[in-house]
Design a protein around this motif. Structure first.
Motif, PDB file in Angstrom:
ATOM      1  N   LEU A   1     -37.559 101.916-149.855  1.00 36.56           N
ATOM      2  CA  LEU A   1     -37.787 101.584-148.520  1.00 36.56           C
ATOM      3  C   LEU A   1     -39.080 100.368-148.533  1.00 36.56           C
ATOM      4  O   LEU A   1     -40.169 100.437-148.798  1.00 36.56           O
ATOM      5  N   ALA A   2     -38.633  99.227-147.871  1.00 38.11           N
ATOM      6  CA  ALA A   2     -39.405  98.213-147.713  1.00 38.11           C
ATOM      7  C   ALA A   2     -40.269  98.203-146.513  1.00 38.11           C
ATOM      8  O   ALA A   2     -39.469  98.567-145.516  1.00 38.11           O
ATOM      9  N   VAL A   3     -41.555  98.030-146.535  1.00 37.76           N
ATOM     10  CA  VAL A   3     -42.373  98.127-145.374  1.00 37.76           C
ATOM     11  C   VAL A   3     -43.219  96.920-145.489  1.00 37.76           C
ATOM     12  O   VAL A   3     -43.873  96.554-146.509  1.00 37.76           O
ATOM     13  N   ALA A   4     -43.052  96.047-144.250  1.00 37.73           N
ATOM     14  CA  ALA A   4     -44.026  94.757-143.985  1.00 37.73           C
ATOM     15  C   ALA A   4     -44.501  94.978-142.740  1.00 37.73           C
ATOM     16  O   ALA A   4     -43.945  95.001-141.813  1.00 37.73           O
ATOM     17  N   ARG A   5     -45.840  94.826-142.665  1.00 37.98           N
ATOM     18  CA  ARG A   5     -46.304  94.931-141.367  1.00 37.98           C
ATOM     19  C   ARG A   5     -47.875  94.405-141.393  1.00 37.98           C
ATOM     20  O   ARG A   5     -48.410  94.229-142.204  1.00 37.98           O
ATOM     21  N   GLU A   6     -48.217  93.996-140.038  1.00 43.73           N
ATOM     22  CA  GLU A   6     -49.585  93.382-139.994  1.00 43.73           C
ATOM     23  C   GLU A   6     -50.364  94.623-139.355  1.00 43.73           C
ATOM     24  O   GLU A   6     -49.754  94.996-138.123  1.00 43.73           O
ATOM     25  N   VAL A   7     -51.416  95.106-139.773  1.00 44.53           N
ATOM     26  CA  VAL A   7     -52.233  96.093-139.427  1.00 44.53           C
ATOM     27  C   VAL A   7     -53.772  95.707-139.039  1.00 44.53           C
ATOM     28  O   VAL A   7     -54.184  94.824-139.965  1.00 44.53           O
ATOM     29  N   PRO A   8     -54.255  96.261-138.050  1.00 43.58           N
ATOM     30  CA  PRO A   8     -55.834  95.890-138.079  1.00 43.58           C
ATOM     31  C   PRO A   8     -56.681  96.763-139.051  1.00 43.58           C
ATOM     32  O   PRO A   8     -56.332  97.916-139.333  1.00 43.58           O
ATOM     33  N   ALA A   9     -57.759  96.059-139.562  1.00 39.92           N
ATOM     34  CA  ALA A   9     -58.594  96.581-140.534  1.00 39.92           C
ATOM     35  C   ALA A   9     -59.183  97.765-140.104  1.00 39.92           C
ATOM     36  O   ALA A   9     -59.758  97.683-139.055  1.00 39.92           O
ATOM     37  N   PRO A  10     -59.579  98.780-140.838  1.00 39.66           N
ATOM     38  CA  PRO A  10     -60.177  99.893-140.417  1.00 39.66           C
ATOM     39  C   PRO A  10     -61.752  99.586-140.512  1.00 39.66           C
ATOM     40  O   PRO A  10     -62.280  98.544-141.277  1.00 39.66           O
ATOM     41  N   PRO A  11     -62.604 100.466-139.861  1.00 42.15           N
ATOM     42  CA  PRO A  11     -64.050 100.026-140.053  1.00 42.15           C
ATOM     43  C   PRO A  11     -64.651 100.381-141.392  1.00 42.15           C
ATOM     44  O   PRO A  11     -63.772 100.954-142.387  1.00 42.15           O
TER      45      PRO A  11
ATOM     46  N   GLY B   1     -46.794  97.004-154.112  1.00 37.94           N
ATOM     47  CA  GLY B   1     -46.754  95.736-153.309  1.00 37.94           C
ATOM     48  C   GLY B   1     -48.055  94.915-153.298  1.00 37.94           C
ATOM     49  O   GLY B   1     -48.962  95.103-154.061  1.00 37.94           O
ATOM     50  N   GLU B   2     -48.120  94.180-152.254  1.00 38.00           N
ATOM     51  CA  GLU B   2     -48.972  93.038-152.045  1.00 38.00           C
ATOM     52  C   GLU B   2     -49.744  93.564-150.688  1.00 38.00           C
ATOM     53  O   GLU B   2     -49.278  93.740-149.703  1.00 38.00           O
ATOM     54  N   VAL B   3     -51.155  93.363-150.509  1.00 38.41           N
ATOM     55  CA  VAL B   3     -52.113  93.319-149.548  1.00 38.41           C
ATOM     56  C   VAL B   3     -52.668  92.167-149.432  1.00 38.41           C
ATOM     57  O   VAL B   3     -53.455  91.691-150.160  1.00 38.41           O
ATOM     58  N   THR B   4     -52.767  91.612-148.260  1.00 37.95           N
ATOM     59  CA  THR B   4     -53.637  90.223-148.099  1.00 37.95           C
ATOM     60  C   THR B   4     -54.552  90.589-146.578  1.00 37.95           C
ATOM     61  O   THR B   4     -54.273  90.935-145.778  1.00 37.95           O
ATOM     62  N   ALA B   5     -55.774  90.138-146.911  1.00 38.55           N
ATOM     63  CA  ALA B   5     -56.770  90.387-145.786  1.00 38.55           C
ATOM     64  C   ALA B   5     -57.729  89.076-146.123  1.00 38.55           C
ATOM     65  O   ALA B   5     -57.970  88.602-147.125  1.00 38.55           O
ATOM     66  N   SER B   6     -58.623  88.588-144.933  1.00 33.81           N
ATOM     67  CA  SER B   6     -59.361  87.687-145.102  1.00 33.81           C
ATOM     68  C   SER B   6     -60.834  88.497-144.961  1.00 33.81           C
ATOM     69  O   SER B   6     -60.898  89.277-144.294  1.00 33.81           O
ATOM     70  N   ALA B   7     -61.563  87.986-145.855  1.00 37.99           N
ATOM     71  CA  ALA B   7     -62.999  88.586-145.998  1.00 37.99           C
ATOM     72  C   ALA B   7     -63.957  87.770-145.513  1.00 37.99           C
ATOM     73  O   ALA B   7     -63.655  86.417-145.943  1.00 37.99           O
ATOM     74  N   GLU B   8     -65.256  87.985-145.205  1.00 40.98           N
ATOM     75  CA  GLU B   8     -66.408  87.404-144.939  1.00 40.98           C
ATOM     76  C   GLU B   8     -67.828  87.654-145.499  1.00 40.98           C
ATOM     77  O   GLU B   8     -67.756  88.876-145.355  1.00 40.98           O
ATOM     78  N   GLY B   9     -68.739  86.858-145.760  1.00 44.79           N
ATOM     79  CA  GLY B   9     -70.156  87.405-146.077  1.00 44.79           C
ATOM     80  C   GLY B   9     -70.682  86.248-145.996  1.00 44.79           C
ATOM     81  O   GLY B   9     -70.643  85.216-145.139  1.00 44.79           O
ATOM     82  N   GLU B  10     -71.881  86.416-146.678  1.00 45.00           N
ATOM     83  CA  GLU B  10     -72.896  85.248-146.921  1.00 45.00           C
ATOM     84  C   GLU B  10     -73.087  84.961-148.485  1.00 45.00           C
ATOM     85  O   GLU B  10     -73.123  86.108-149.453  1.00 45.00           O
ATOM     86  N   CYS B  11     -73.402  83.634-148.804  1.00 50.30           N
ATOM     87  CA  CYS B  11     -73.421  83.412-150.206  1.00 50.30           C
ATOM     88  C   CYS B  11     -74.887  84.147-150.843  1.00 50.30           C
ATOM     89  O   CYS B  11     -75.858  84.203-150.363  1.00 50.30           O
ATOM     90  N   GLY B  12     -74.693  84.881-152.046  1.00 49.01           N
ATOM     91  CA  GLY B  12     -75.469  85.318-152.584  1.00 49.01           C
ATOM     92  C   GLY B  12     -76.960  84.445-152.857  1.00 49.01           C
ATOM     93  O   GLY B  12     -78.051  84.894-153.369  1.00 49.01           O
ATOM     94  N   ARG B  13     -76.638  83.191-153.165  1.00 44.34           N
ATOM     95  CA  ARG B  13     -77.790  82.381-153.520  1.00 44.34           C
ATOM     96  C   ARG B  13     -78.421  81.603-152.287  1.00 44.34           C
ATOM     97  O   ARG B  13     -79.545  81.255-152.276  1.00 44.34           O
ATOM     98  N   CYS B  14     -77.630  81.026-151.327  1.00 41.74           N
ATOM     99  CA  CYS B  14     -78.066  80.194-150.374  1.00 41.74           C
ATOM    100  C   CYS B  14     -77.816  80.833-148.976  1.00 41.74           C
ATOM    101  O   CYS B  14     -78.401  80.071-148.260  1.00 41.74           O
ATOM    102  N   LEU B  15     -77.302  82.003-148.943  1.00 43.27           N
ATOM    103  CA  LEU B  15     -77.025  82.566-147.588  1.00 43.27           C
ATOM    104  C   LEU B  15     -76.204  81.723-146.483  1.00 43.27           C
ATOM    105  O   LEU B  15     -76.063  82.267-145.366  1.00 43.27           O
ATOM    106  N   ALA B  16     -75.291  80.848-147.106  1.00 41.56           N
ATOM    107  CA  ALA B  16     -74.220  80.219-146.348  1.00 41.56           C
ATOM    108  C   ALA B  16     -73.115  81.203-145.958  1.00 41.56           C
ATOM    109  O   ALA B  16     -73.010  81.893-146.932  1.00 41.56           O
TER     110      ALA B  16
END
Length: 188
Positions: A26-36, A68-83
């Protein structure tokens, strides 16, 4: 005691249509909201941002194999310059979900293998593990980021090439104060 799964939860999949005949898929392809809390304090997938799931469920003798594959966008800050740092995580998942009452379920500890609840399987633990393990421990805006000046705290990229701070040997600091005090006195 196991929590009962909510069949309407975005990462819960009903495998009833898959059946229990080994080899059916059974193939499953969906976009879901990220859990907390998907990540760490320095790098994470923002809650409710989109996670793309593209997996194939395969019935096997002991349960359902999910791959299968999971794709998500992640964000944070640089560990050296905080950008700010943003990155797309693309990870492979492969987990066996044991059928209730199967030999695999009976011979493994509760935390060794994921389990189906009736016909429902919860992808969240597999997705969470795969994404968090793919996150850098120390995210960087670029591999050669020079970081911050230790004296003034300004990112080195924003400072001129000849930037420096005068450092006075602490043993001479008292004489330096006398020199500065002498500059304040006007000559007669």
């Amino acid at each position: 005691m196991t929590n009962t799964l909510d069949p309407a939860a975005p990462l819960v999949i009903d495998t009833a249509t898959l059946g229990r005949s080994s080899g059916t898929t059974l193939a499953v392809a969906r976009e879901v909201p990220a859990p907390p809390a998907l990540g760490t304090d320095v790098f994470k997938v923002p809650e409710s941002s989109a996670i793309d799931i593209d997996v194939l469920l395969t019935a096997v003798s002991e349960g359902v194999l999910v791959g299968g594959e999971v794709t998500a966008s992640a964000e944070g800050e640089c560990g050296r310059c905080l950008a700010p740092v943003r990155d797309t995580l693309r990870v492979q998942v492969q987990e066996l979900y044991a059928y209730e009452g199967s030999i695999t379920e009976e011979t493994t500890d509760a935390d060794e293998i994921l389990r189906l609840q009736g016909d429902l399987l919860d992808l969240e633990p597999a997705v969470r593990d795969a994404l968090v393990l793919a996150m850098p421990v120390t995210p960087l805006c670029r591999p050669d980021c020079p970081g911050l000046c230790t004296e003034c705290g300004v990112p080195w990229d924003e400072l001129p090439d000849d930037h420096s701070h005068e450092t006075v040997d602490p043993r001479w600091a008292a004489l330096d104060k006398l020199r500065l005090a002498g500059e304040d006195v006007e000559p007669n």
